[in-house]
Design an enzyme around this catalytic site. Structure first.
Site, PDB file in Angstrom:
ATOM      1  N   ARG A   1     -62.599 117.444  45.387  1.00 39.49           N
ATOM      2  CA  ARG A   1     -62.327 118.864  46.227  1.00 39.49           C
ATOM      3  C   ARG A   1     -63.912 119.105  46.691  1.00 39.49           C
ATOM      4  NH1 ARG A   1     -59.578 123.598  42.998  1.00 39.49           N
ATOM      5  NH2 ARG A   1     -58.142 121.910  42.422  1.00 39.49           N
TER       6      ARG A   1
ATOM      7  N   SER B   1     -55.732 123.555  48.376  1.00 42.36           N
ATOM      8  CA  SER B   1     -54.969 124.196  47.395  1.00 42.36           C
ATOM      9  C   SER B   1     -55.247 125.766  47.843  1.00 42.36           C
ATOM     10  CB  SER B   1     -55.367 123.749  46.061  1.00 42.36           C
ATOM     11  OG  SER B   1     -54.412 124.620  45.229  1.00 42.36           O
ATOM     12  N   HIS B   2     -55.842 126.603  46.766  1.00 42.63           N
ATOM     13  CA  HIS B   2     -56.063 127.865  47.110  1.00 42.63           C
ATOM     14  C   HIS B   2     -57.451 128.387  47.193  1.00 42.63           C
ATOM     15  CE1 HIS B   2     -56.611 126.840  42.748  1.00 42.63           C
ATOM     16  NE2 HIS B   2     -57.574 128.033  42.746  1.00 42.63           N
TER      17      HIS B   2
ATOM     18  N   LYS C   1     -55.089 115.536  46.394  1.00 42.57           N
ATOM     19  CA  LYS C   1     -54.469 115.547  45.143  1.00 42.57           C
ATOM     20  C   LYS C   1     -53.749 113.997  44.891  1.00 42.57           C
ATOM     21  CE  LYS C   1     -53.785 120.416  44.364  1.00 42.57           C
ATOM     22  NZ  LYS C   1     -52.628 121.657  44.261  1.00 42.57           N
TER      23      LYS C   1
ATOM     24  N   ASP D   1     -48.909 129.665  46.952  1.00 40.46           N
ATOM     25  CA  ASP D   1     -50.279 129.326  47.137  1.00 40.46           C
ATOM     26  C   ASP D   1     -50.461 128.555  48.302  1.00 40.46           C
ATOM     27  OD1 ASP D   1     -49.317 126.769  46.107  1.00 40.46           O
ATOM     28  OD2 ASP D   1     -51.150 126.566  45.197  1.00 40.46           O
TER      29      ASP D   1
ATOM     30  N   ASP E   1     -50.794 125.473  49.348  1.00 36.93           N
ATOM     31  CA  ASP E   1     -50.420 124.241  49.544  1.00 36.93           C
ATOM     32  C   ASP E   1     -48.824 124.144  48.809  1.00 36.93           C
ATOM     33  OD1 ASP E   1     -51.172 124.076  46.786  1.00 36.93           O
ATOM     34  OD2 ASP E   1     -51.467 121.829  46.879  1.00 36.93           O
TER      35      ASP E   1
ATOM     36  N   ASP F   1     -47.646 124.596  45.812  1.00 37.55           N
ATOM     37  CA  ASP F   1     -47.088 123.931  44.470  1.00 37.55           C
ATOM     38  C   ASP F   1     -46.965 125.000  43.408  1.00 37.55           C
ATOM     39  OD1 ASP F   1     -49.631 124.139  44.063  1.00 37.55           O
ATOM     40  OD2 ASP F   1     -50.268 121.985  43.838  1.00 37.55           O
ATOM     41  N   ARG F   2     -47.373 126.187  43.920  1.00 35.80           N
ATOM     42  CA  ARG F   2     -47.364 127.323  42.726  1.00 35.80           C
ATOM     43  C   ARG F   2     -46.399 128.532  43.428  1.00 35.80           C
ATOM     44  NH1 ARG F   2     -51.980 129.660  41.426  1.00 35.80           N
ATOM     45  NH2 ARG F   2     -52.950 128.762  43.143  1.00 35.80           N
TER      46      ARG F   2
ATOM     47  N   HIS G   1     -47.905 126.526  38.434  1.00 36.77           N
ATOM     48  CA  HIS G   1     -47.335 125.285  38.450  1.00 36.77           C
ATOM     49  C   HIS G   1     -46.277 125.064  37.382  1.00 36.77           C
ATOM     50  CE1 HIS G   1     -50.575 123.381  40.633  1.00 36.77           C
ATOM     51  NE2 HIS G   1     -51.600 124.052  39.864  1.00 36.77           N
TER      52      HIS G   1
END
Length: 460
Positions: A15, A103-104, A113, A239, A241, A243-244, A326
């Site tokens: 990142r 992501s966030h 990822k 979020d 992307d 995944d949450r 997650h």
């Protein structure tokens, strides 16, 4: 040209900040290093995808070039949610994949990822990619890999819609915060038979409305207002992307993921009696007794989506979850974290109820804080945590769990301080039976932290 920096190689992913620590040149190097690692494991194909960030197209193109330069065939899914890349590694005959996502994080961040030969990579495996770049002479494979595109949307949506069934029609509100989940959430839940009010589902990498991170209450206020002002029964939030998952009840209560896990665990254990259910150190102390009552074995573990995924595989557990949102289903699914899928499974459970919010609100809870962050300089977080581990003294006979930071269990609550593996912060969370107990536990943590770092600016 940005020089390669070791600082972007984090514990669970890579990142960086666009133009400062990450650009197309770095993305190409990462692609080539990952491609070499894949080839070493006999993997000839890699699935890639990207979220809605403005830097995504350039980074994904450079990543693909790097992978091809290593001799790897690239299957490009285009703009997708992170779990759709994971899904691709399960159904496209390619067990390795890279998602280009920040992501966030704020809009000027991006990253990667990664899944290598079916394993979510973390720690030393990510550091090894950095070393591989440093050690490599820059040469390309004699035969470059091929490049193809693939539209996985219909296959992904149909896989969920074909399996997860709601018990009755329901009207829901969905807030995607202009993250990439917005391109899929409405169609997924309508496909399941829901009526859907969409909030900020237009994918926009500048996140003009609010930050796409349902872990923080301020990002759920629009969803709470929508539920107050419409006849939607429940609210789902995602979020950046996808995944949450975040959940809000009709009366505006936020159901944090550790309480969501109670319902998921009871459901999964009805088909997998006696199974181990995994959860991270940030979760409520009400979760373990709930899992036991449902006939399961609770297993507390470290925070980190890659770490939980690896532990899930090791233990054969059908379900794992993190406080951050997650949720990992191995029961009827593939074992990776997927906010869109978790939302579908939650709707399957909730539509059996006349009043879904009443069920959610009835889940045991105590007075608790959201995640609280002590911001530090790069690297200071690990040093402070080491000092706390060796020097901190808590009065009384509390049980100290040190699998990830310090979780101190009291008769009437718990306190946690752990070092983030992705940003220079100490993450804290507190829970107690009464506001007084919460204040007391926070006071004890405040004392030990200030003893170790007198100038710490604590958020409580």
């Amino acid at each position: 040209m940005v020089n390669l920096s070791k600082t972007i190689f984090k514990a669970y992913d890579i990142r960086g900040i666009i133009g400062k620590t990450l650009d197309a040149g770095v993305a190409r190097q990462i692609g080539q290093a990952f491609g070499r690692a894949a080839m070493a494991k006999g993997e000839k194909k890699v699935v890639i995808g990207r979220d809605g960030r403005l830097s995504g197209p350039e980074l994904a193109a450079a990543l693909a070039q790097g992978l091809q330069a290593a001799g790897v065939d690239v299957i490009d899914l285009g703009v997708v949610a992170t779990p759709m890349v994971y899904f691709g590694t399960n159904v496209l005959g390619a067990a390795s994949g890279i998602m280009v996502t920040g992501s966030h994080n704020p809009p000027d961040y991006n990253g990667f990822k990664m899944v290598l030969a079916g394993e979510a990579i973390y720690g030393d495996t990510i550091t090894a990619l950095y070393q591989s770049i440093v050690d490599h002479d820059g040469s390309s494979a004699a035969t470059p890999g091929a490049y193809s595109t693939y539209d996985i949307r219909a296959q992904y949506l149909q896989r969920i819609i074909g399996d997860v069934k709601i018990a009755r029609p329901i009207k829901i509100a969905v807030d995607c915060g202009n993250g990439v989940a917005g391109a899929f959430a409405g169609d997924l839940y309508r496909g399941m038979g829901c009526e859907v009010i969409e909030l900020f589902c237009e994918v926009d990498g500048t996140f003009p409305n609010h930050h796409p991170d349902p872990a923080h209450p301020e990002n759920l206020q629009d969803l709470i207002r929508c539920l107050q002002q419409t006849d939607a029964e429940i609210g789902l939030a995602f979020d950046g992307d996808g995944d949450r998952l975040g959940i809000v009840t009709k009366d505006g209560q936020i159901i944090y993921p550790d309480r969501q896990m109670m319902l998921f665990a009871a459901d999964v254990l009805s088909r997998n009696p006696g199974a181990e259910i995994l959860y991270d150190v940030k979760c409520t102390r009400h979760l373990a007794p709930y899992i036991e009552k449902a006939g399961g074995k609770p297993l507390m573990y470290k925070t980190g989506h890659s770490l939980v995924k690896a532990k899930l595989k090791e233990t054969g557990s059908p379900l794992g979850g993190e406080m951050s949102g997650h949720i990992f289903f191995k029961d009827r699914w593939y074992g990776f974290d997927d906010g869109l899928y978790a939302g579908a499974r939650m709707l399957e459970i909730l539509t059996k109820e006349k009043d879904p919010s009443a069920l959610l609100n009835s889940l045991p809870q105590s007075d608790s804080t959201p995640e609280l962050h002590l911001h530090l300089k790069e690297g200071e977080n690990f040093a402070l945590m080491d000092k706390l581990r060796s020097d901190a003294v808590f009065p009384g006979n509390e049980r100290i769990i040190d699998i990830d930071g310090l979780r101190v269990e009291y008769a009437d609550g718990f306190g946690l301080a752990r070092s983030s593996n992705t940003t220079p912060v100490i993450v804290m969370r507190f829970e107690a039976e009464t506001p007084e107990a919460l204040a007391r536990i926070q006071g004890q943590f405040k004392s030990v932290i200030l003893a170790a770092k007198p100038d710490a600016e604590l958020p409580f």
